[in-house]
Design a protein around this motif. Structure first.
Motif, PDB file in Angstrom:
ATOM      1  N   PHE A 245     -26.705  20.128   7.310  1.00 45.01           N
ATOM      2  CA  PHE A 245     -26.206  18.842   7.816  1.00 45.01           C
ATOM      3  C   PHE A 245     -24.896  19.005   8.582  1.00 45.01           C
ATOM      4  N   SER A 246     -24.059  19.952   8.129  1.00 44.86           N
ATOM      5  CA  SER A 246     -22.813  20.207   8.866  1.00 44.86           C
ATOM      6  C   SER A 246     -23.128  20.719  10.264  1.00 44.86           C
ATOM      7  N   ALA A 247     -24.139  21.604  10.355  1.00 44.56           N
ATOM      8  CA  ALA A 247     -24.524  22.144  11.663  1.00 44.56           C
ATOM      9  C   ALA A 247     -25.079  21.047  12.564  1.00 44.56           C
TER      10      ALA A 247
ATOM     11  N   MET B 191     -22.308  18.892  13.892  1.00 41.55           N
ATOM     12  CA  MET B 191     -21.554  19.605  14.924  1.00 41.55           C
ATOM     13  C   MET B 191     -22.315  19.616  16.237  1.00 41.55           C
ATOM     14  N   GLU B 192     -23.633  19.796  16.161  1.00 34.82           N
ATOM     15  CA  GLU B 192     -24.425  19.909  17.384  1.00 34.82           C
ATOM     16  C   GLU B 192     -24.639  18.546  18.059  1.00 34.82           C
ATOM     17  N   GLU B 193     -24.986  17.508  17.268  1.00 31.59           N
ATOM     18  CA  GLU B 193     -25.389  16.241  17.849  1.00 31.59           C
ATOM     19  C   GLU B 193     -24.204  15.306  18.158  1.00 31.59           C
ATOM     20  N   PHE B 194     -23.136  15.451  17.430  1.00 26.70           N
ATOM     21  CA  PHE B 194     -22.004  14.544  17.617  1.00 26.70           C
ATOM     22  C   PHE B 194     -20.729  15.289  17.994  1.00 26.70           C
TER      23      PHE B 194
ATOM     24  N   ALA C 225     -10.964  16.237  17.011  1.00 26.11           N
ATOM     25  CA  ALA C 225     -10.701  17.666  16.737  1.00 26.11           C
ATOM     26  C   ALA C 225     -10.488  17.957  15.266  1.00 26.11           C
ATOM     27  N   PRO C 226      -9.732  17.114  14.527  1.00 28.25           N
ATOM     28  CA  PRO C 226      -9.565  17.429  13.087  1.00 28.25           C
ATOM     29  C   PRO C 226     -10.895  17.415  12.330  1.00 28.25           C
TER      30      PRO C 226
ATOM     31  N   VAL D 130     -16.042  22.982  10.276  1.00 25.47           N
ATOM     32  CA  VAL D 130     -16.046  24.465  10.320  1.00 25.47           C
ATOM     33  C   VAL D 130     -15.658  25.036   8.971  1.00 25.47           C
ATOM     34  N   ARG D 131     -14.637  24.399   8.367  1.00 26.24           N
ATOM     35  CA  ARG D 131     -14.193  24.890   7.053  1.00 26.24           C
ATOM     36  C   ARG D 131     -15.273  24.673   5.984  1.00 26.24           C
ATOM     37  N   ILE D 132     -15.968  23.507   6.081  1.00 28.47           N
ATOM     38  CA  ILE D 132     -17.054  23.241   5.127  1.00 28.47           C
ATOM     39  C   ILE D 132     -18.135  24.302   5.245  1.00 28.47           C
TER      40      ILE D 132
END
Length: 583
Positions: free
Chosen positions: A387-389, A392-395, A401-402, A408-410
């Motif tokens: 879900f993190s990926a 990142m890809e869709e939104f 930026a934060p 990325v950290r997750i």
């Protein structure tokens, strides 16, 4: 022809007078009288003094290697002291010996005792005797060669003109001689010398009898001394159980002198033969030893029985008895303690087996739990990562930026946690897997792993050394994982070393073979060596990646093989990991 017939023959030929004949017969009767040898020996010299009419008579008898005077009559003490011993000695006082090791005996006595004589000379007889009626004339008319050896000439110097020496023969041996001395000339005749040679055989019998009696007396003294010194009970009994002898200790134990009493009554207070008695076997020729408890005092005794033989016939039984009550009680106490120890060991083994079984069950449960937890944690991690990926890809364009940094950290944390789960599963498999022992070429395995590591970082230059033909019996899969972990650590911790070196080899320590993986990388502080094999404990900062589970896995693999693993290192100078793999 009997001895008395020989005496009569000498008389008929005029070589023996009536006085000599009667005296000789008297001696023969004396020797055959059955009196003790001591009594007989005490009469010999007076008899020969009377028979010969000589002023001095002596008998020499063998004593070890010499022939000192046994008895003398009529000789001055100075003469006896000077001539007592015949062995020649060197300047150091040691006995001189001939080519075959025999002692050299001096003077004419030495010639006769050694059988050195020449029967063609008038002063020797065919039987090996020496005689002369004038020593002064003999010395003037003969040479040392004639006399067979150098003589001391003490007899001549002391004025003895008539001297005769008659050997005492026993089979092929000479055990002594009879010596006649007189200051007057012409005291002997051929007939007299022949008579003395004849009587010498009977004298020899008397001497041998005395020696035998002396030997028997000494043996009896030795036996009595042994019995007296023996710290135990001794008795002798006949085949009909009558006591024939008992020592003082046995008398004290019985309470009186039981000589002649029945042994089973006196010793044990029984009215019948002891049930443990071995008399029949002893009188059949056997020796026997056993331990028995006496009903008389309830003490324990070790009994040794042996037959006593006289003229090859068993006449009595000897019993030697030691009170071994203390020893027997100690023996029984030790047996009881041994039995108690066996029971305690059985109980301990039972408890150990029970606890081992419980421990194994707990370990299986823990491993199963760890496997289940680790396995169940993988699904949510995959969801978090996926879900993190997607976010990142869709939104990506819509996220501040934060937020991107947080995503990325997750993902990084979930990947790291996934790695930890993989290592936990790996550790769990190491503990569960059954060992499949087979011959393993560690040298080839090490070389292959180092080659694979080099291919992952072609730009790095690392010198490697692998000892050839290092082979061991072990589980191939687990040993592959062991070396991968150890070489992986060495590769990682030499990454910042300019001239990196990694080596693998073995060495002998006592009866064991020790294997090692050595590098010259970052090393570690030895005060923290006990933390090396604890899971998730790392001795280095984040400059070297890792989860701290590899060495724990390596240790478990070594322990599965009943071996040991340890490490030595120094900060900035590298580390060496040692391990043993007993076959």
């Amino acid at each position: 022809m009997t001895t008395e017939e020989l005496l009569q023959d000498l008389k008929m030929r005029g070589e023996l007078d009536e006085r000599h004949l009667l005296a000789s017969i008297r001696l023969l009767h004396l020797l055959a009288s059955g009196k003790s040898s001591q009594e007989v020996m005490s009469t010999l010299l007076p008899f020969f003094q009377e028979l010969s009419g000589c002023e001095a008579v002596a008998v020499r008898l063998r004593e070890e290697e010499d022939y000192p005077y046994f008895q003398t009559v009529g000789f001055p003490s100075e003469f006896v002291n000077a001539e007592n011993y015949l062995c020649a000695k060197d300047l150091a006082g040691q006995v001189k010996r001939d080519d075959i090791g025999h002692p050299v005996l001096e003077c004419m006595c030495g010639n006769i005792l050694c059988g050195r004589f020449d029967a063609n000379k008038s002063f020797f007889t065919p039987n090996g005797s020496f005689w002369t009626n004038s020593t002064s004339e003999l010395l003037e008319s003969t040479t040392e060669e004639d006399r067979q050896s150098g003589t001391r000439n003490r007899c001549s110097a002391d004025g003895y003109e008539s001297v005769a020496l008659v050997p005492l023969h026993h089979n092929e041996d000479i055990i002594g001689l009879i010596q006649f001395n007189d200051r007057r000339k012409d005291r002997f005749s051929k007939g007299f010398i022949a008579l003395v040679e004849l009587l010498a055989d009977s004298v020899t019998v008397a001497v041998l009898r005395r020696w035998e009696e002396e030997s028997l007396r000494k043996r009896e003294e030795y036996y009595r001394a042994m019995v007296t010194a023996f710290d135990g009970l001794i008795y002798i009994c006949s085949a009909n159980y009558r006591i024939e002898f008992l020592n003082e200790a046995m008398k004290r134990r019985i309470g009186h002198d039981a000589l002649g009493e029945l042994c089973y009554e006196a010793l044990h207070g029984l009215d019948a033969i002891c049930p443990w008695c071995k008399n029949e076997r002893i009188f059949a020729g056997e020796s026997h030893r056993w331990v028995v408890q006496s009903p008389k005092d309830n003490r324990w005794y070790e009994v040794s029985n042996a037959p006593i033989r006289i003229n090859n016939k068993i006449v009595s039984k000897q019993a030697m008895i030691m009170d071994v009550t203390d020893r027997q009680e100690l023996h029984e106490e030790l047996l009881q303690k041994q039995q108690d120890l066996i029971l305690a060991n059985d109980l301990l083994e039972s408890r150990v087996a029970e606890r081992t079984s419980n421990l194994e069950a707990a370990m299986r449960e823990q491993e199963s739990f760890s496997y289940s937890v680790s396995h169940d944690l993988r699904a949510p991690l995959r969801h978090i990562n996926s879900f993190s990926a997607i976010v990142m890809e869709e939104f990506a364009n819509e996220l501040p930026a934060p937020v991107k940094d947080y995503l990325v950290r997750i993902r990084s944390a979930s990947n790291r946690m996934g790695g930890l789960i993989d290592h936990l599963l790996e550790l769990s498999r190491v503990g569960r897997a059954a060992l499949k022992l087979e011959p393993v070429d560690l040298s080839a395995m090490a070389a292959s792993i180092l080659t694979a590591l080099q291919e992952t970082e072609l730009k790095r230059t690392v010198k490697t050394f692998v000892e050839e033909d290092v082979r061991i019996l072990g589980d191939r899969t687990l040993l592959q994982q062991l070396l991968e972990n150890l070489f992986g650590n060495a590769w990682k911790y030499t990454s910042k070393t300019v001239t990196a070196r990694i080596e693998f080899g073995s060495s002998k320590r006592g009866d064991s073979t020790v294997f090692y993986v050595k590098d010259n990388g970052a090393g570690f502080d030895m005060q923290y060596k006990d933390n090396l094999f604890i899971a998730f404990q790392r001795l280095h900062t984040a400059e070297f990646e890792g989860e701290g589970i590899g060495l724990t896995t390596a240790q478990r693999i070594i322990h599965r093989h009943s071996g040991d693993i340890w490490a030595e290192g120094e900060v900035g100078k590298g580390a060496t990991f040692y391990f043993t793999l007993p076959n």
